[in-house]
Design a protein around this motif. Sequence first.
Motif, short mmCIF file in Angstrom:
data_model
loop_
_atom_site.label_atom_id
_atom_site.label_comp_id
_atom_site.label_asym_id
_atom_site.label_seq_id
_atom_site.Cartn_x
_atom_site.Cartn_y
_atom_site.Cartn_z
N LYS A 127 0.85 -1.18 0.00
CA LYS A 127 0.00 0.00 0.00
C LYS A 127 0.90 1.25 0.00
CE LYS A 127 1.11 1.17 4.19
NZ LYS A 127 1.88 2.36 4.38
N VAL A 177 -1.88 1.68 -3.13
CA VAL A 177 -1.87 1.12 -4.49
C VAL A 177 -1.49 2.19 -5.51
CG1 VAL A 177 -4.37 1.52 -4.81
CG2 VAL A 177 -3.22 -0.27 -6.11
N LEU A 234 -5.98 5.91 -9.84
CA LEU A 234 -6.92 4.87 -9.44
C LEU A 234 -7.91 4.57 -10.57
CD1 LEU A 234 -7.99 3.07 -7.09
CD2 LEU A 234 -9.51 4.94 -6.50
N LEU A 242 -6.14 2.58 -13.18
CA LEU A 242 -5.91 1.19 -12.77
C LEU A 242 -7.18 0.36 -12.92
CD1 LEU A 242 -3.76 1.18 -9.52
CD2 LEU A 242 -3.11 0.51 -11.83
N LYS A 243 -8.30 0.95 -12.49
CA LYS A 243 -9.56 0.21 -12.60
C LYS A 243 -9.87 -0.10 -14.06
CE LYS A 243 -12.90 2.19 -10.36
NZ LYS A 243 -13.55 3.48 -10.06
N LEU A 285 -7.76 -2.91 -15.23
CA LEU A 285 -8.22 -4.19 -14.68
C LEU A 285 -9.46 -4.69 -15.42
CD1 LEU A 285 -7.55 -3.50 -10.90
CD2 LEU A 285 -6.43 -5.24 -12.31
N LEU A 331 -5.64 -7.98 -8.84
CA LEU A 331 -4.74 -7.07 -8.12
C LEU A 331 -5.14 -7.05 -6.65
CD1 LEU A 331 -2.61 -4.67 -8.22
CD2 LEU A 331 -4.58 -3.17 -8.41
N VAL A 343 -3.85 -5.65 -2.66
CA VAL A 343 -2.98 -4.68 -2.01
C VAL A 343 -2.70 -5.14 -0.58
CG1 VAL A 343 -2.68 -2.25 -1.43
CG2 VAL A 343 -4.07 -2.89 -3.40
N SER A 383 -8.93 -6.44 -2.34
CA SER A 383 -9.04 -6.27 -3.79
C SER A 383 -9.39 -4.81 -4.08
CB SER A 383 -10.09 -7.22 -4.36
OG SER A 383 -11.34 -6.88 -3.83
N ILE A 384 -9.40 -4.48 -5.34
CA ILE A 384 -9.46 -3.06 -5.73
C ILE A 384 -10.74 -2.37 -5.22
CG2 ILE A 384 -10.46 -3.43 -8.03
CD1 ILE A 384 -7.63 -0.97 -7.29
N GLU A 402 -10.26 0.74 -2.94
CA GLU A 402 -10.71 2.03 -3.47
C GLU A 402 -11.41 2.85 -2.38
OE1 GLU A 402 -13.43 1.84 -6.77
OE2 GLU A 402 -13.46 4.03 -6.99
#
Lengths: 317, 254
Positions: free
Chosen positions: A97, A99, A106, A109-110, A113, A121, A123, A294-295, A299
């Motif tokens: 961390k 991320v 962010l 990244l989403k 993914l 992914l 963290v 997880s993301i 988030e």
Amino acid sequence: MIAGQFQKLTDTKTYSHAKAISENEYFGEIGFYDRNPERAHKIAHSFNGRRFGSIEELLTSHKPLLVSICSPDNCHFEQISILLDHPNCPEIIFVEKPVCKTVSELDRLKEKLVRNPQVSLFVNHSRRFDERHVETARAIRSNALGQFTSCRMDYYGGWEHNGIHLVDFILMCFDNELDVVNASYGCFSKYPGDETIHLSGNLGTGKFNFRAHDEKYYQITETDLFFENGRVLISDFGQRFDYFEKIVNDEVENVLMHIPEKSGVAMQCQMSTAYAELRRFLQTGELKSLENVSIGTVEKVMRHVWKVKDTYAQLNS
Amino acid sequence: MKFVATIQARMGSSRLPGKVLMQAGGKPFLQRHVERVMMSRLVDKIIIATTVEPADDAIAELGRLHGIEVFRGSEDDVLGRVATCLQPYSGWGHVELVGDSPFVDPQIIDEFVGFFLKNKETVDYVSNGIEISYPNGAEVNVYSVDSLLECDKRVGKHNPMREHVDVHLYQSGLYKCENLLAPPWFNRPDLYLEVDTPKDYQVMKAIGDHFEAKDKKIFTLSDIIDFLSDNPDIAAINQREHRKYWEIKGISGA
């Protein structure tokens, strides 16, 4: 594996990751990459692994199943992006961390993914891999200690870098977010643009008070949670738990009694737990506890960290 | 596989002459464009594809000043211009960009190049421009140089559609095309990040000036969307402009 910048080999996150991987017989050879080839060579030698000159080389010739990123915070987004854009992207990316550093990162990244549904992914929000932290959060959520009244947290080393642990644990324990009423400058941290800030305000039925400490004196991470019927004191960087329950003494006064059988050490094997979970996920495809790192969950934590930072900026503009 | 990015740019424009060298935040759009593409990790070379017209000497000079290769070719035969400049790059991938869209996001470029690399056995052309879901002006087209060289041969030299480039790949039916739709947080086809009309210029200048004032050299698509969401009056300036490419894409005017 991508190694980070480290000075003393045995005193780093990189070492902890490598140790946990090497102790899990499921994982085979470990590959290392570091911008400083000497450091990569050193750690690769310690774990009988292979050193690579670039992430590209690591992905192309090693074709790893799992890549762990333990580099400086501001490198995480870039390195995850390199992995996700590469044809030999691993099945799992496990990153320290935070991320990423910004909302823009962010969002990106989403998006990446979404384009790479075969990649997961996770963290390393380490408290989520520690049994005591998880059990305590469960107890608080089930109201086992009664209504929450207040909490004090002491921390150091930047709101984004270390305050994230406080936010993460708060969100583990409560549905409510921090309602910041006061935010003021505490001290600089060694992370550029990441000040350590004092915060206080409301949290559900109670109040919170986060105190910033300057690590030039010493490092400290302590959490003290108070409820109608008890108290949980988490000290020594999350490694020591002390439980207290309310009793009525012989003078008919309400006092807190230390409960040794519920108290004890924590955070002793969270890294090996993390890799055991990652292994299980690779074998079964079931998320289970990994859902909490997880993301989607991460988030929520990140957005809350940034929201508090924005509030701090507004209150002090 | 290596990737070459071309930026089609010229000074001639019926609606906004000299647009690519107009300034936003103290820099010409084309310079900003090049700087943003240079931030891409997966683009190995950048070429500005302009024309032999004397008016475009200024574009060539900008390229020279910044050490960017400039190729000069036909003004009207854009397909021929880009294909000729790409002939030495057979075997490479091509990232097609247009000078009208200087705020392209380098992270989208990398993401689409990554997608192309991972799927090149099954996909010939990756774009977000066939069906618009990202803000207009965030388009990135990725395909192999060899595919474009094939198209150049297939399309007759007098075909008026040679003023367009990637359209021949996705409309020919010969190539496997993948249109990548924006995730919800980037799904803003109502925004126009292009510089094609005076009203576009107002919007793009406001964006460039805003981030320059904040000393933010490279701003992302999220940053731009946030800025325009916070300033809907600016976003509205060019939302009713007619777009020339609507006919090609079969989009009816607003």
